[in-house]
Scaffold this active site. Structure first.
Site: not given
Ligand code: EPU
Length: 343
Positions: A169, A243, A339
């Site tokens: 990012r 995010s 972000e």
């Molecule tokens: N989780 C929770 N509670 C929540 C949200 C997430 O417990 O409210 C847990 C989920 O269960 C999972 C983990 O956190 O175990 C990760 O969640 P998720 O797979 O949704 O991915 P993320 O790490 O939250 C990142 C990116 C997203 C991207 C997804 C998929 C960042 C900051 N965000 O989210 O990017 O779509 O992975 O690759 O790296 C964006 O940048 O706008 C964005 C949406």
């Protein structure tokens, strides 16, 4: 047409940022091509003004109600196959194209490779700024070069992947080249040998539910679109900027300490030996999911996304973000970095 014919004063940015926050730009100009930037450069008063380069407005928090400068909104269009060297196809795409429309164009024309980044909001020109990424892929993986207008020299420059200093990012466009370079177009190199990349999260599971074992690029794209639509609010329905925080990165030693205390904390090992922790989980654990402060809310399906619950002010979102950062710091000793750019 002279520049002053196209230049607008006191323009509302409400429909031009995905949070749907109302703020006024003192000056506003749509950029259709390099000539428009050259005209700004040649006009001393415009050249000296603070600049905000605007794509889809999907990574932006308008904290001030007025921007005393010039907004340059990228609206240049065009996608072309530049060359094919037998190993890869090189595609050149204008900054003002919508990212998702470009991904759909590549798939419709038989150039797979970008499907994991389907449905990311924003424009092509904004994509390198924060090296967008999703589902085990980042922009830098297929990026070849870009061309940009340099406001320090008034000339066009070409940058390759190394010049852009991409990381999670992040890129040079958030630091040394911030507000100096205006990205005009990008070239992608899409390898002709394609393999699906479905190792991340629930992508393989979503495909399996449909009985798909060897997916095509279109099928991977459809699965990712379905996952995103399930979890992430559509900015056209409820204002948000995806995010809101980056996932924090810690050393292996720090991770071991955290894991001992919180065995269920989701974390992802990085190639450099460090670990990235799911910020959404941290925020969720602090009890913020689905909560609201004034008109600023935390999404009920993904705690990493802050939402506009009505007619939110930028400073309300900033206050909510601060409260979340304070709680996550107090509970886990981790600092969350936003972000979006705060303007
Ligand atoms: N989780 C929770 N509670 C929540 C949200 C997430 O417990 O409210 C847990 C989920 O269960 C999972 C983990 O956190 O175990 C990760 O969640 P998720 O797979 O949704 O991915 P993320 O790490 O939250 C990142 C990116 C997203 C991207 C997804 C998929 C960042 C900051 N965000 O989210 O990017 O779509 O992975 O690759 O790296 C964006 O940048 O706008 C964005 C949406």
């Amino acid at each position: 047409m002279t520049i002053h014919a196209a230049l607008q004063k006191n323009v509302s940015l409400k429909s031009l940022n995905t949070f749907g926050i109302d703020a006024i730009a003192a000056c506003y100009l749509e950029i259709h091509g390099i000539q428009d930037l050259e005209r700004v450069y040649q006009d001393e008063s415009l050249r000296r003004m603070p600049r905000l380069i605007l794509g889809g407005g999907s990574n932006l928090l308008l904290v001030s109600e007025r921007f005393e400068g010039i907004v340059l909104r990228m609206v240049n269009k065009g996608i072309a196959v530049e060359r094919d060297d037998g190993h890869a196809v090189y595609l050149r795409v204008a900054a003002g194209e919508k990212w998702h429309d470009f991904v759909m164009w590549t798939l419709a024309n038989g150039y797979p490779g970008l499907e994991n980044m389907s449905l990311i909001p924003g424009t092509v020109g904004a994509a390198p700024v924060q090296n967008i990424g999703a589902y085990g892929m980042e922009l830098k993986d297929h990026f070849y070069s870009l061309r940009a207008f340099d406001f320090q020299t008034g000339q066009m420059v070409e940058l390759d992947r190394e010049d852009c200093a991409f990381s999670y990012r992040d890129s040079i466009f958030k630091h040394a080249m911030k507000d100096r370079l205006v990205i005009m177009d990008l070239t992608f190199a899409l390898p002709k040998s394609w393999k699906p990349n479905i190792g991340y999260g629930d992508v393989a599971g979503t495909l399996k539910e449909k009985g798909i074992v060897e997916p095509s690029a279109e099928q991977v794209s459809q699965a990712i679109i379905a996952i995103r639509q399930r979890k992430l609010p559509d900015p056209a329905v409820q204002g948000n900027a995806g995010s809101f925080f980056q996932n924090p990165t810690v050393t292996a030693e720090q991770m071991a300490v955290l894991k001992a205390k919180y065995p269920e904390m989701p974390s992802y090992p990085q190639p450099d030996g460090r670990f990235r922790i799911a910020a959404g989980w941290l925020i969720d654990q602090c009890g913020w999911k689905g909560r609201q402060l004034g008109q600023a809310g935390v999404c009920a399906t993904q705690a990493l996304v802050l939402v506009n619950c009505g007619d939110v002010k930028g400073r309300e979102i900033a206050e909510l973000a601060k409260a979340i950062q304070t709680d996550v710091q107090a509970r886990f000793g981790l600092s969350l970095v936003p972000e979006p750019a705060f303007i």
